[in-house]
Design an enzyme around this catalytic site. Structure first.
Site, PDB file in Angstrom:
ATOM      1  N   HIS A 193       0.830  -1.204   0.000  1.00  0.00           N
ATOM      2  CA  HIS A 193       0.000   0.000   0.000  1.00  0.00           C
ATOM      3  C   HIS A 193       0.864   1.253   0.000  1.00  0.00           C
ATOM      4  O   HIS A 193       2.059   1.216   0.311  1.00  0.00           O
ATOM      5  CB  HIS A 193      -0.988   0.019   1.174  1.00  0.00           C
ATOM      6  CG  HIS A 193      -0.373   0.229   2.521  1.00  0.00           C
ATOM      7  ND1 HIS A 193      -0.070   1.477   3.026  1.00  0.00           N
ATOM      8  CD2 HIS A 193      -0.025  -0.661   3.492  1.00  0.00           C
ATOM      9  CE1 HIS A 193       0.435   1.342   4.248  1.00  0.00           C
ATOM     10  NE2 HIS A 193       0.486   0.059   4.556  1.00  0.00           N
ATOM     11  N   CYS A 208       3.405  -4.394   6.721  1.00  0.00           N
ATOM     12  CA  CYS A 208       3.032  -4.183   5.319  1.00  0.00           C
ATOM     13  C   CYS A 208       4.250  -3.800   4.480  1.00  0.00           C
ATOM     14  O   CYS A 208       5.289  -3.416   5.005  1.00  0.00           O
ATOM     15  CB  CYS A 208       1.984  -3.082   5.216  1.00  0.00           C
ATOM     16  SG  CYS A 208       0.332  -3.580   5.773  1.00  0.00           S
TER      17      CYS A 208
END
Length: 238
Positions: A193, A208
């Site tokens: 992301h 992440c």
């Protein structure tokens, strides 16, 4: 600094003399203090990686800390969120630079060592050691390589073969209370992301694979649910 102290003293006496008129010299004193604090924040100490850092920044490589060296190191530290930003050539600063050098060396052949599978068709590869990611179709490089920011120590991005299983173009993290644009989840709560901070901002993500906005957007367009993801290596500092 001596001249600055004298100037502040004269202004203080002048402020007292003119106090009836409401003219006070306090702002000049505050300004002087701030300037002194900024000057003091630049260390004169020689760091353990002084020569390596000097070479990276294209400074004279003499292993001695100069004012110019310190300012150049400070500028680098501020750009990438490395603290304390005092211009010290320490382990974290050099580790960050060394990662950048490894990324540059990868060029347009990031999978030269063949560590990311080439028999899967389209696959997103993540090399934790070099903090790099790219997309390939078989052996053909489709996008990248690009710098990424992966999980910090204790919240490492998990290694192994994965698949994109859920995509959310404007995802809101209920855990971190932040927006995660162009989220593509591939392992539990771990996803590609977009973030707006530097890819080298320590200590790393919560697991992440953080990407620059343009790269995250490109991944969004190139990947789909069911596409393969392969994560390998070990992030420096974990």
């Amino acid at each position: 600094m001596g001249d600055m102290a004298k100037t502040s003293g004269r202004r203080l006496r002048r402020g007292v003399a003119l106090s009836v008129a409401g003219l006070v010299a306090a702002p000049a004193l505050v300004l002087g203090s701030g300037t002194a604090a900024q000057a003091a924040s630049c260390t004169k100490s020689v760091g353990p990686h002084q020569k390596q850092v000097e070479k990276f920044l294209k400074r004279p490589v003499d292993g001695k800390q100069s004012t110019a060296d310190c300012k150049a190191i400070q500028k680098f530290q501020k750009a990438h969120g490395i603290t304390p930003t005092i211009g010290y050539a320490g382990p974290l600063t050099w580790r960050t630079m060394n990662t950048m050098l490894a990324q540059k060396a990868a060029g347009k052949n990031p999978n030269k060592a063949g560590k990311c599978p080439t028999n899967k068709g389209r696959i997103a590869c993540v090399d934790l050691t070099r903090q790099l990611s790219w997309i390939q179709d078989g052996k053909k490089l489709t996008y990248g390589p690009v710098p990424v920011r992966t999980g910090r120590d204790g919240a490492e991005t998990r290694t192994g073969a994965k698949k994109v299983y859920w995509r959310s173009i404007k995802h809101w993290s209920t855990i971190y209370k932040v927006w995660m644009p162009y989220s593509q989840f591939f392992d539990g709560g771990q996803a590609f992301h977009s973030v707006t901070k530097s890819m080298y901002n320590p200590p790393g993500s919560g697991g992440c694979v953080n990407m620059r906005p343009a790269d995250a957007k490109a991944y969004w367009k190139l990947l789909k649910n069911g596409d393969d993801v392969y994560v390998y290596g070990r992030k420096p500092g974990t």
